[in-house]
Design a protein around this motif. Sequence first.
Motif, PDB file in Angstrom:
ATOM      1  N   GLY A  82      32.436  42.538  36.707  1.00  0.00           N
ATOM      2  CA  GLY A  82      32.378  42.392  38.153  1.00  0.00           C
ATOM      3  C   GLY A  82      31.075  41.878  38.720  1.00  0.00           C
ATOM      4  N   GLN A  83      30.170  41.399  37.864  1.00  0.00           N
ATOM      5  CA  GLN A  83      28.909  40.876  38.371  1.00  0.00           C
ATOM      6  C   GLN A  83      29.138  39.565  39.128  1.00  0.00           C
ATOM      7  N   ILE A  84      28.231  39.247  40.045  1.00  0.00           N
ATOM      8  CA  ILE A  84      28.359  38.027  40.834  1.00  0.00           C
ATOM      9  C   ILE A  84      28.492  36.812  39.927  1.00  0.00           C
ATOM     10  N   GLN A  85      27.685  36.750  38.869  1.00  0.00           N
ATOM     11  CA  GLN A  85      27.729  35.586  37.980  1.00  0.00           C
ATOM     12  C   GLN A  85      29.084  35.466  37.285  1.00  0.00           C
ATOM     13  N   ASP A  86      29.689  36.626  36.972  1.00  0.00           N
ATOM     14  CA  ASP A  86      31.017  36.604  36.348  1.00  0.00           C
ATOM     15  C   ASP A  86      32.033  35.996  37.315  1.00  0.00           C
ATOM     16  N   ARG A  87      31.962  36.391  38.570  1.00  0.00           N
ATOM     17  CA  ARG A  87      32.899  35.863  39.574  1.00  0.00           C
ATOM     18  C   ARG A  87      32.695  34.370  39.769  1.00  0.00           C
ATOM     19  N   VAL A  88      31.418  33.968  39.857  1.00  0.00           N
ATOM     20  CA  VAL A  88      31.110  32.548  40.040  1.00  0.00           C
ATOM     21  C   VAL A  88      31.656  31.733  38.863  1.00  0.00           C
ATOM     22  N   THR A  89      31.434  32.234  37.642  1.00  0.00           N
ATOM     23  CA  THR A  89      31.928  31.530  36.459  1.00  0.00           C
ATOM     24  C   THR A  89      33.448  31.417  36.487  1.00  0.00           C
ATOM     25  N   GLY A  90      34.117  32.508  36.853  1.00  0.00           N
ATOM     26  CA  GLY A  90      35.577  32.495  36.905  1.00  0.00           C
ATOM     27  C   GLY A  90      36.112  31.499  37.906  1.00  0.00           C
ATOM     28  N   LEU A  91      35.525  31.469  39.103  1.00  0.00           N
ATOM     29  CA  LEU A  91      35.984  30.545  40.135  1.00  0.00           C
ATOM     30  C   LEU A  91      35.642  29.098  39.777  1.00  0.00           C
ATOM     31  N   ASN A  92      34.480  28.900  39.175  1.00  0.00           N
ATOM     32  CA  ASN A  92      34.090  27.544  38.761  1.00  0.00           C
ATOM     33  C   ASN A  92      34.954  27.038  37.612  1.00  0.00           C
ATOM     34  N   THR A  93      35.485  27.960  36.825  1.00  0.00           N
ATOM     35  CA  THR A  93      36.344  27.567  35.706  1.00  0.00           C
ATOM     36  C   THR A  93      37.684  27.037  36.193  1.00  0.00           C
ATOM     37  N   GLY A  94      38.099  27.459  37.386  1.00  0.00           N
ATOM     38  CA  GLY A  94      39.363  26.957  37.923  1.00  0.00           C
ATOM     39  C   GLY A  94      40.267  28.005  38.519  1.00  0.00           C
ATOM     40  N   ALA A  95      39.831  29.276  38.501  1.00  0.00           N
ATOM     41  CA  ALA A  95      40.645  30.320  39.121  1.00  0.00           C
ATOM     42  C   ALA A  95      40.558  30.212  40.646  1.00  0.00           C
ATOM     43  N   ASP A  96      41.648  30.564  41.324  1.00  0.00           N
ATOM     44  CA  ASP A  96      41.668  30.556  42.778  1.00  0.00           C
ATOM     45  C   ASP A  96      41.201  31.892  43.356  1.00  0.00           C
ATOM     46  N   VAL A  97      41.449  32.967  42.599  1.00  0.00           N
ATOM     47  CA  VAL A  97      41.086  34.323  43.024  1.00  0.00           C
ATOM     48  C   VAL A  97      40.503  35.056  41.827  1.00  0.00           C
ATOM     49  N   TYR A  98      39.460  35.867  42.070  1.00  0.00           N
ATOM     50  CA  TYR A  98      38.852  36.678  41.005  1.00  0.00           C
ATOM     51  C   TYR A  98      38.897  38.135  41.455  1.00  0.00           C
ATOM     52  N   MET A  99      39.741  38.943  40.799  1.00  0.00           N
ATOM     53  CA  MET A  99      39.874  40.352  41.141  1.00  0.00           C
ATOM     54  C   MET A  99      39.291  41.217  40.029  1.00  0.00           C
ATOM     55  N   ILE A 100      38.640  42.303  40.440  1.00  0.00           N
ATOM     56  CA  ILE A 100      37.961  43.168  39.474  1.00  0.00           C
ATOM     57  C   ILE A 100      38.824  44.387  39.178  1.00  0.00           C
ATOM     58  N   LYS A 101      38.943  44.711  37.886  1.00  0.00           N
ATOM     59  CA  LYS A 101      39.644  45.927  37.461  1.00  0.00           C
ATOM     60  C   LYS A 101      38.707  47.126  37.628  1.00  0.00           C
ATOM     61  N   PRO A 102      39.230  48.294  38.013  1.00  0.00           N
ATOM     62  CA  PRO A 102      40.612  48.532  38.465  1.00  0.00           C
ATOM     63  C   PRO A 102      40.800  48.015  39.888  1.00  0.00           C
ATOM     64  N   PHE A 103      42.040  47.677  40.221  1.00  0.00           N
ATOM     65  CA  PHE A 103      42.341  47.126  41.537  1.00  0.00           C
ATOM     66  C   PHE A 103      43.535  47.869  42.132  1.00  0.00           C
ATOM     67  N   GLU A 104      43.679  47.756  43.429  1.00  0.00           N
ATOM     68  CA  GLU A 104      44.820  48.351  44.108  1.00  0.00           C
ATOM     69  C   GLU A 104      46.016  47.404  44.004  1.00  0.00           C
ATOM     70  N   PRO A 105      47.180  47.908  43.587  1.00  0.00           N
ATOM     71  CA  PRO A 105      48.358  47.039  43.467  1.00  0.00           C
ATOM     72  C   PRO A 105      48.693  46.293  44.752  1.00  0.00           C
ATOM     73  N   ASP A 106      48.525  46.951  45.895  1.00  0.00           N
ATOM     74  CA  ASP A 106      48.836  46.290  47.166  1.00  0.00           C
ATOM     75  C   ASP A 106      47.912  45.104  47.421  1.00  0.00           C
ATOM     76  N   GLU A 107      46.648  45.226  46.991  1.00  0.00           N
ATOM     77  CA  GLU A 107      45.718  44.107  47.154  1.00  0.00           C
ATOM     78  C   GLU A 107      46.142  42.944  46.268  1.00  0.00           C
ATOM     79  N   LEU A 108      46.597  43.255  45.047  1.00  0.00           N
ATOM     80  CA  LEU A 108      47.059  42.204  44.141  1.00  0.00           C
ATOM     81  C   LEU A 108      48.235  41.457  44.774  1.00  0.00           C
ATOM     82  N   VAL A 109      49.187  42.194  45.326  1.00  0.00           N
ATOM     83  CA  VAL A 109      50.348  41.562  45.957  1.00  0.00           C
ATOM     84  C   VAL A 109      49.903  40.697  47.140  1.00  0.00           C
TER      85      VAL A 109
END
Length: 204
Positions: A82-109
């Motif tokens: 969940g570090q900022i750099q991890d999120r940046v890398t994920g979004l730069n790789t091509g993901a549209d959304v980066y969610m951190i585990k654990p997450f709320e199911p309603d937020e995922l939906v």
Amino acid sequence: MLLIDDDPNLILLVKDYLELRGYEVTTAKNGREALRVLEKSIPNLIICDVMMPEMDGYAFVKRVRDNPQTSYLPVLFLSAKGQIQDRVTGLNTGADVYMIKPFEPDELVAQIEASLKQASRMMQKQANSLEGELSVQVPFDVDLTPTETKVIQLVAKGMSNREIADDLSVSQRTVESHVSNMLGKTGLNNRTELARWAIEQRMV
């Protein structure tokens, strides 16, 4: 949609929850297995873990983005990193959304529905921009049922499967089945091409 994670417990929980919400979910335990799934059918959205054996999320999403048949798909990363750099890398790789585990199911939906709406808007824009160009090659004798005709008209208007399901008072799985059937009848590859064909045929 396609759910990819090497944690069988997470797969089970998320799949059950999403299916209760009306989504049709296919699963894979790593990126390599997910690529084999994509060879057989194209989902409307991908949910993907980052750290997985054989092929991790980064490598998998790069393959998805490099393939013209899947490059437009919304991708949601799920990660325990969940570090900022991890999120940046994920979004730069091509993901549209980066969610951190654990997450709320309603937020995922909520993220899923927002991503699907955004994808529908993009497909509508693309379909409109393609008007007047070379026509999609579709058999001349395609026979759509009245319900399929209603569904494809709404697809061409940029509505998501969930919105179409609400509009027609049917389940989202039923809508996905109709879309899949129409792809089979027309020989088209995705919703964008279906929308474009519907516009060219003056169905809208």
